[in-house]
Write a protein that holds these residues in place. Sequence first.
Motif, mmCIF file in Angstrom:
data_model
loop_
_atom_site.group_PDB
_atom_site.id
_atom_site.type_symbol
_atom_site.label_atom_id
_atom_site.label_comp_id
_atom_site.label_asym_id
_atom_site.label_seq_id
_atom_site.Cartn_x
_atom_site.Cartn_y
_atom_site.Cartn_z
ATOM 1 N N GLY A 174 0.807 -1.049 -0.189
ATOM 2 C CA GLY A 174 0.028 -0.126 -0.053
ATOM 3 C C GLY A 174 0.976 1.234 0.010
ATOM 4 O O GLY A 174 1.700 1.269 -0.736
ATOM 5 N N PRO A 175 0.642 2.336 0.909
ATOM 6 C CA PRO A 175 1.363 3.457 0.775
ATOM 7 C C PRO A 175 2.579 3.318 1.588
ATOM 8 O O PRO A 175 3.287 4.377 2.034
ATOM 9 C CB PRO A 175 0.355 4.402 1.623
ATOM 10 N N PHE A 176 2.873 2.126 2.119
ATOM 11 C CA PHE A 176 4.040 1.960 3.260
ATOM 12 C C PHE A 176 5.178 1.185 2.347
ATOM 13 O O PHE A 176 5.218 0.238 1.948
ATOM 14 C CB PHE A 176 3.738 1.161 4.330
ATOM 15 N N PRO A 177 6.397 2.068 2.622
ATOM 16 C CA PRO A 177 7.705 1.299 1.697
ATOM 17 C C PRO A 177 8.180 0.072 2.452
ATOM 18 O O PRO A 177 8.780 -0.753 1.398
ATOM 19 C CB PRO A 177 8.664 2.551 1.899
ATOM 20 N N ARG A 178 7.978 -0.057 3.602
ATOM 21 C CA ARG A 178 8.652 -1.436 4.213
ATOM 22 C C ARG A 178 7.664 -1.874 5.204
ATOM 23 O O ARG A 178 7.193 -1.444 6.208
ATOM 24 C CB ARG A 178 9.800 -0.852 4.830
ATOM 25 N N ALA A 179 7.478 -3.283 4.808
ATOM 26 C CA ALA A 179 6.522 -4.084 5.903
ATOM 27 C C ALA A 179 6.932 -5.616 5.546
ATOM 28 O O ALA A 179 7.503 -6.125 4.581
ATOM 29 C CB ALA A 179 4.906 -3.953 5.390
ATOM 30 N N LEU A 180 6.787 -6.239 6.570
ATOM 31 C CA LEU A 180 7.006 -7.630 6.816
ATOM 32 C C LEU A 180 5.879 -8.604 6.897
ATOM 33 O O LEU A 180 5.083 -8.319 7.930
ATOM 34 C CB LEU A 180 8.044 -7.983 8.076
ATOM 35 N N ASP A 181 5.643 -9.356 5.853
ATOM 36 C CA ASP A 181 4.623 -10.519 5.824
ATOM 37 C C ASP A 181 4.930 -11.193 6.971
ATOM 38 O O ASP A 181 5.659 -12.487 6.898
ATOM 39 C CB ASP A 181 4.467 -11.075 4.551
ATOM 40 N N PHE A 182 4.396 -11.012 8.316
ATOM 41 C CA PHE A 182 5.091 -11.964 9.545
ATOM 42 C C PHE A 182 4.584 -13.520 9.447
ATOM 43 O O PHE A 182 5.570 -14.203 9.660
ATOM 44 C CB PHE A 182 4.312 -11.552 10.821
ATOM 45 N N TYR A 183 3.369 -13.893 8.957
ATOM 46 C CA TYR A 183 3.370 -15.186 8.939
ATOM 47 C C TYR A 183 3.436 -16.029 7.543
ATOM 48 O O TYR A 183 3.822 -17.132 7.424
ATOM 49 C CB TYR A 183 1.673 -15.411 9.214
ATOM 50 N N GLY A 184 3.918 -14.973 6.493
ATOM 51 C CA GLY A 184 4.131 -15.575 5.221
ATOM 52 C C GLY A 184 2.804 -15.946 4.376
ATOM 53 O O GLY A 184 3.061 -16.551 3.547
ATOM 54 N N ASP A 185 1.467 -15.362 4.967
ATOM 55 C CA ASP A 185 0.516 -15.959 4.349
ATOM 56 C C ASP A 185 -0.261 -14.790 4.036
ATOM 57 O O ASP A 185 -1.612 -14.755 3.447
ATOM 58 C CB ASP A 185 -0.394 -16.954 4.951
ATOM 59 N N GLY A 186 0.184 -13.501 4.132
ATOM 60 C CA GLY A 186 -0.684 -12.335 3.922
ATOM 61 C C GLY A 186 -1.782 -12.076 5.032
ATOM 62 O O GLY A 186 -2.472 -11.011 4.634
ATOM 63 N N SER A 187 -1.821 -12.449 6.142
ATOM 64 C CA SER A 187 -2.718 -12.277 7.070
ATOM 65 C C SER A 187 -2.330 -11.088 7.999
ATOM 66 O O SER A 187 -3.240 -10.566 8.536
ATOM 67 C CB SER A 187 -3.074 -13.375 7.922
ATOM 68 N N LEU A 188 -1.071 -10.770 8.260
ATOM 69 C CA LEU A 188 -0.498 -10.000 9.299
ATOM 70 C C LEU A 188 1.084 -9.462 8.753
ATOM 71 O O LEU A 188 1.834 -10.110 8.402
ATOM 72 C CB LEU A 188 -0.319 -10.514 10.553
ATOM 73 N N LYS A 248 9.227 13.414 10.012
ATOM 74 C CA LYS A 248 9.083 11.902 9.449
ATOM 75 C C LYS A 248 7.345 11.605 10.082
ATOM 76 O O LYS A 248 7.032 10.877 9.332
ATOM 77 C CB LYS A 248 10.148 11.213 10.045
ATOM 78 N N ALA A 249 7.253 11.989 11.271
ATOM 79 C CA ALA A 249 6.115 11.642 11.689
ATOM 80 C C ALA A 249 4.865 12.186 11.010
ATOM 81 O O ALA A 249 3.980 11.524 10.711
ATOM 82 C CB ALA A 249 5.657 12.178 13.284
ATOM 83 N N GLN A 250 4.941 13.531 10.306
ATOM 84 C CA GLN A 250 3.993 13.993 9.552
ATOM 85 C C GLN A 250 3.831 13.133 8.205
ATOM 86 O O GLN A 250 2.762 12.981 7.664
ATOM 87 C CB GLN A 250 4.249 15.428 9.217
ATOM 88 N N GLU A 251 5.088 12.541 7.709
ATOM 89 C CA GLU A 251 4.972 11.667 6.481
ATOM 90 C C GLU A 251 4.063 10.403 6.804
ATOM 91 O O GLU A 251 3.743 10.072 5.986
ATOM 92 C CB GLU A 251 6.480 11.446 6.007
ATOM 93 N N ALA A 252 4.252 10.043 8.105
ATOM 94 C CA ALA A 252 3.593 8.704 8.224
ATOM 95 C C ALA A 252 2.452 9.032 8.426
ATOM 96 O O ALA A 252 1.594 8.273 8.268
ATOM 97 C CB ALA A 252 4.309 8.220 9.685
ATOM 98 N N ILE A 253 1.713 10.184 9.143
ATOM 99 C CA ILE A 253 0.416 10.626 9.052
ATOM 100 C C ILE A 253 -0.094 10.453 7.799
ATOM 101 O O ILE A 253 -1.196 9.913 7.414
ATOM 102 C CB ILE A 253 0.533 11.802 9.947
ATOM 103 N N GLU A 254 0.689 11.135 6.774
ATOM 104 C CA GLU A 254 0.019 11.185 5.150
ATOM 105 C C GLU A 254 -0.165 9.870 4.680
ATOM 106 O O GLU A 254 -0.889 9.558 3.906
ATOM 107 C CB GLU A 254 0.861 12.097 4.649
ATOM 108 N N ARG A 255 0.561 8.978 5.122
ATOM 109 C CA ARG A 255 0.588 7.494 4.595
ATOM 110 C C ARG A 255 -0.790 6.980 5.283
ATOM 111 O O ARG A 255 -1.416 6.340 4.194
ATOM 112 C CB ARG A 255 1.712 6.654 4.903
ATOM 113 N N VAL A 256 -0.978 7.172 6.303
ATOM 114 C CA VAL A 256 -2.262 6.733 6.981
ATOM 115 C C VAL A 256 -3.462 7.368 6.249
ATOM 116 O O VAL A 256 -4.482 6.548 5.914
ATOM 117 C CB VAL A 256 -2.129 6.818 8.477
ATOM 118 N N LYS A 257 -3.213 8.442 5.921
ATOM 119 C CA LYS A 257 -4.546 9.330 5.417
ATOM 120 C C LYS A 257 -4.838 8.425 4.024
ATOM 121 O O LYS A 257 -5.786 8.647 3.592
ATOM 122 C CB LYS A 257 -4.132 10.655 5.178
ATOM 123 N N VAL A 258 -3.641 8.150 3.225
ATOM 124 C CA VAL A 258 -3.849 7.426 2.034
ATOM 125 C C VAL A 258 -4.574 6.031 1.969
ATOM 126 O O VAL A 258 -5.558 5.887 1.540
ATOM 127 C CB VAL A 258 -2.707 7.366 1.214
#
Length: 294
Positions: A174-188, A248-258
């Motif tokens: 989505g709008p986030f540059p870095r995320a970890l698929d924790f369980y490897g099945d797209g759930s979290l 950076k906090a404001q940038e993160a807020i803008e991502r959540v707005k998206v």
Amino acid sequence: MNLPPPTPNQAYCDVSAIDSGHIGGVLLGALIDTVKDDGRGDLPCLTFLLRHSRTREPFLFDLGIRPDIENLGDVLDLVSRMDLKLEGRDIPAALEKGGLSRTDVKHIAISHIHFDHSGFPPAFPNATFLLGAGVKTILEIQDPDFKGTMYSIDLPRERTNFLDSSAADWAPIGPFPRALDFYGDGSLYIVDAPGHMPGHLNVLVRTSADGGWAFLAGDTAHDWRLLTGEAMVGHHHTFGCIHEDPAKAQEAIERVKVLLEHPRVRVLLAHDSPFVNANAADGMGYWPDTIESL
């Protein structure tokens, strides 16, 4: 803005809120720019329990304020100077009232080590703790001397994983540059959410097999007015800004707005006063109940 579509037999997680404390007399000018002088307000604290649809494995996001607040350590000096009134909560007891043992919890992600999120980790004897890699540097340099900060944590280091968002298994979502698929099945997905403090983490979780989501925003935003555009990040004349890197906090807020533009994403804040005001009295969405998927 697109999120990964569900696969056949898509795994997801049930999400429940847990009352994890209360902070009275918060200086709101450190949070939002629309409060003048020394205006104060109260903030509820929420922990979230996630349960995988297939394994029913429990996963906790944050631990709130530990129940024995007298043992918060150096942060109590700052609490006193800010004239805050704290209430802690016994999270294992809350779980057990709903039929879940503390020994069943295998993973706990702590968004950051401010005292109102870090709780009391030793209360969970079988859990592995997940924190952002930026926290490791802070602990190596400062722990246990956290004077002048909001940091407080009693962390079993032998059961702690510090997650490095620059690793190859972190990818955009989505709008986030870095995320970890924790369980490897797209759930979290554990989401890198810089700005509030080093190592700050959020969680993006599927809440249904057909396309529902929830975003657990931690302290990316302390107040919904930051997400509606009614306010911007604040700066108190004495205590400064609640965020260590306001830009950076404001940038993160803008991502959540998206993210909010997606019709099937429910955003939940760690200090989500509207959610608490709407649901706490009758326990809707609170463990052992679950928050309805969009």
